[in-house]
Design an enzyme around this catalytic site. Structure first.
Site, PDB file in Angstrom:
ATOM      1  N   CYS A 274      47.533 -22.535  20.957  1.00 37.75           N
ATOM      2  CA  CYS A 274      46.638 -22.963  19.883  1.00 37.75           C
ATOM      3  C   CYS A 274      47.331 -23.009  18.530  1.00 37.75           C
ATOM      4  O   CYS A 274      47.005 -23.857  17.694  1.00 37.75           O
ATOM      5  CB  CYS A 274      45.405 -22.067  19.827  1.00 37.75           C
ATOM      6  SG  CYS A 274      45.767 -20.309  19.614  1.00 37.75           S
TER       7      CYS A 274
ATOM      8  N   HIS B 240      42.884 -16.639  17.751  1.00 38.37           N
ATOM      9  CA  HIS B 240      42.788 -18.042  18.167  1.00 38.37           C
ATOM     10  C   HIS B 240      42.806 -18.935  16.933  1.00 38.37           C
ATOM     11  O   HIS B 240      42.023 -18.738  16.002  1.00 38.37           O
ATOM     12  CB  HIS B 240      41.506 -18.268  18.965  1.00 38.37           C
ATOM     13  CG  HIS B 240      41.325 -19.680  19.424  1.00 38.37           C
ATOM     14  ND1 HIS B 240      42.228 -20.318  20.246  1.00 38.37           N
ATOM     15  CD2 HIS B 240      40.354 -20.603  19.151  1.00 38.37           C
ATOM     16  CE1 HIS B 240      41.810 -21.553  20.469  1.00 38.37           C
ATOM     17  NE2 HIS B 240      40.692 -21.743  19.809  1.00 38.37           N
TER      18      HIS B 240
END
Length: 704
Positions: free
Chosen positions: A358, A612
């Site tokens: 990510c 994230h």
């Protein structure tokens, strides 16, 4: 402060903040009550032999904790030191898979010999549980999948015990394996040992038995896709063990008649090589990672989205097929504002994430989807261009033409970066950005900074450094940049084309400010070295600058304070400012007024939450033209055989919020803002600014 009783049992781990009344980062506690202010009163579980016994607790803020189930808390309690617990939480997919492990599931563990595959044989309870508030620590007995064990001893040796942090991968096993081998060679085997279950948790039921039949059916119906170097593949042995890797070589090895593939595995397997087959070297990698098999044994990596006709996979939702992509001779320009929503908005849009990618997905999408400034740094390369730059160019063109880049393309790019950690572990965006511009695009530093000692240094990103007391509770990016530069006596030698400002935080573990207000325009006029500036009071040419005046609330805190000679004398005649030390500025001989303002425009924001990364990207001049991108917004299938579903959402509400005057933004209550706006204010990690009037020059096509 009256506590509210807690009915349901709750556990937590402290993920950030300074030590407060016994709690520190990485420690595990149990909630006993909640205060009226929303803080948690809890018991703290100590370390050592009494790790499962709570000691006197304290109070911790809810936002500084992460909730845990009892099972998760017991697994993490066996992990030492506490910092490793937080590292494990940074990989939620892996931790979730570890929490579901059952007997005979296949894992890869860290060992003094390296990373070794093994079978989970038992979930062990460690320590004594004497009171109702006590916890067991939980560890895993693992039987190695290794051909080097000697079983001549009549009494089997005890199985080694591993914590959850020692497990680096959970590998799907579809049957009780009897060996990791193929017809054409022996690559490692399992020696069976007698194992006695001692003080163990009840077996939950192995996923291996649940999916054994379905895997057999799927493997026979999976259509074969043409392989090429860089393809990610999986290979299933005769015994049912699946291994994953990247094709590094294709051809006919010496002594064989059919085509074979040389695969670099994701982890070490005893009996594999470092790129040699027989006496011939076909490629080079770490030891025990090179596997050579016939191409008929290889299948596309089932963890990625498959577009092969006829393949049925469990899908929570229908996803569109991925069309083939053929790169044309022309480089695709940035996506125009009029086409952005029709091309990008929706599910399976943007860049598909895979295995902690990510940080890279969000950075690439932010830099290359719509930025005008970065347009010409990925032009058609010369014949001498590095292969990795060609790979990057294909990713950018596919994103701009199709609106979607499959995970395999980005995994190949990570592979070519030449660093294992870029392929298998989560990195910080600033590390990747530096490698991208310096090593891949071969560009000079984007920033030239001059320090108080008149020395010049280059950088690709700008890290904010300051003391929290210097700022208000909810600062703007402009205030943070001004204060950081003045505190460190730094100036920009010239107006940059691209400025990436990293906030005062360290990943998900610590952030200095709970909320930061984006500055849609960044004024660098007062931060340029040897450049004319206006007097803060009267607007005439400035000749002095004062750091101590920066936080003076009577002089608009947060704005840089520079004065002409007259105003400098008047301002510092005040009794509270007489101890200030104004610094004389170098005034250019041809300076005139009014002073030309040097502005940069915000075009993207990288955000982080629970390790994230996502991004917000401005795709056009309209104030409402904002997109929100998440490369792992959803998932199809399980952790072993599923794939991530990226999603792009229009975010015009961000434009509404940022269009307010700065005074109203400073008084705004973030908790009342829309979801995505609140997420940006709370989770911002790096702000990206561009100077449309000064595009970046083409990269220097030379080997770095």
């Amino acid at each position: 402060m009256e506590p509210k009783a807690v009915v349901k049992e709750k556990f937590f781990i402290v993920i950030r903040g300074k030590s407060r009344k016994g709690f520190c980062r990485g420690c595990i506690g149990r909630v006993e009550a909640e205060t009226q202010r929303g803080e948690l009163m809890g018991l703290l579980y100590c370390g050592g032999s009494n790790a499962g016994s709570p000691k006197s607790g304290g109070i911790v803020r809810r936002e500084d904790t992460y909730p845990l189930t009892r099972h998760q808390a017991q697994l993490l309690l066996f992990v030492s030191p506490a910092s490793k617990r937080l590292e494990l939480l940074c990989n939620p997919q892996l931790f979730s898979a570890i929490c579901e492990l059952s007997p005979d599931d296949l894992v890869v563990v860290r060992h003094k010999k390296g990373h070794l595959p093994g079978l989970v044989k038992n979930l062990m309870q460690i320590g004594r549980k004497e009171g109702k508030d006590d916890l067991h620590m939980l560890g895993f007995e693992v039987e190695f999948v290794d051909s080097d064990h000697n079983l001549s001893s009549k009494k089997p040796a005890p199985l080694p015990l591993f914590s959850a942090a020692d497990i680096v991968q959970v590998v799907p096993s579809y049957s009780v394996p009897s060996g990791l081998h193929w017809k054409d060679g022996q690559y490692g085997s399992i020696n069976r040992k007698a194992v006695t279950r001692i003080n163990s948790m009840p077996a939950i039921g192995s996923r291996a038995r649940q999916v054994r039949e379905s895997h057999t059916e799927q493997s026979t119906t999976r259509s074969q896709s043409p392989l090429e170097v860089g393809s990610t593949v999986e290979v299933v042995s005769n015994s049912g063990i699946t291994v994953y890797g990247v094709v590094q070589w294709l051809g006919v090895p010496e002594g064989k008649a059919a085509e074979w593939a040389g695969i670099e595995l994701d982890y070490e397997v005893s009996g594999c090589s470092d790129g040699k087959y027989g006496s011939q070297r076909y490629f080079t990698c770490k030891g025990n990672r090179a596997l050579f098999v016939p191409v008929t044994k290889c299948s596309p990596d089932g963890r990625f989205a498959s577009t092969s006709a006829g393949k049925e996979a469990p899908k929570p939702t229908e996803t569109p097929p991925v069309p083939p992509f053929e790169d044309s001779e022309e480089d695709a320009p940035p996506i125009p504002e009029s086409e952005a929503l029709s091309l990008l908005e929706g599910r399976m849009k943007g860049i598909q994430g895979h295995i902690n990618s990510c940080y890279l997905d969000a950075a690439l999408f932010s830099l290359f989807s719509s930025s005008v400034t970065l347009d010409n740094i990925c032009q058609k390369p010369a014949d001498t261009e590095q292969p990795i730059t060609c790979t990057l160019r294909k990713i950018v063109n596919r994103l701009r033409r199709q609106g979607f880049v499959p995970a395999e393309s980005v995994m190949n790019f990570r592979k070519q970066l030449g660093c294992d950690t870029f392929r298998t572990e989560e990195k910080d965006p600033e590390e990747f950005i530096t490698v991208l511009f310096q090593k891949v695009l071969c560009m000079e530093p984007l920033l030239r900074l001059r320090s108080r000692r008149e020395t010049s240094q280059g950088a690709y990103t700008f890290q904010i450094f300051l003391e929290k007391e210097q700022m208000g509770q909810m600062p703007t990016v402009q205030q943070l940049l001004d204060t950081s530069c003045l505190s460190g006596d730094l100036k920009f030698e010239e107006m940059p084309s691209c400025l990436m400002v990293q906030m005062p935080r360290f990943g998900n573990k610590y952030k200095m400010f709970s909320h930061i207000i984006p500055s849609t325009e960044l004024d660098l006029t007062d931060l340029l070295y040897n450049s004319p500036r206006e007097c803060f009071i009267c607007g005439h040419l400035a000749e002095y600058e004062c750091l101590q005046c920066l936080t003076d609330r009577k002089l608009q805190p947060g704005s840089i304070k520079q004065f002409c000679t007259t105003c400098n004398t008047q301002v510092h005649s005040h009794p509270l400012r007489q101890d200030h030390s104004p610094k004389a500025l170098t005034v250019p001989a041809d300076s005139g007024t009014p002073v030309l303002r040097h502005m940069m425009q915000l075009f993207a924001v990288l955000c982080i939450h629970t390790s994230h990364y996502v991004s917000f990207v401005k795709y056009g001049p309209d104030p409402h033209s904002w997109l929100f991108f998440d490369s792992m917004a959803d998932r199809c299938g399980d952790d072993q055989h599923g794939y991530n579903i990226p999603e792009i959402r229009a975010c015009p509400e961000l434009g509404d919020f940022l269009s307010q005057p700065e005074e109203e933004l400073a008084r705004a209550n973030p908790s009342h803002a829309p979801e995505l706006v609140r997420r940006l204010l709370c989770d911002s990690y790096m702000f990206l600014y561009q100077n449309p009037a000064k595009p970046l020059s083409k990269p220097n096509h030379q080997e770095s």
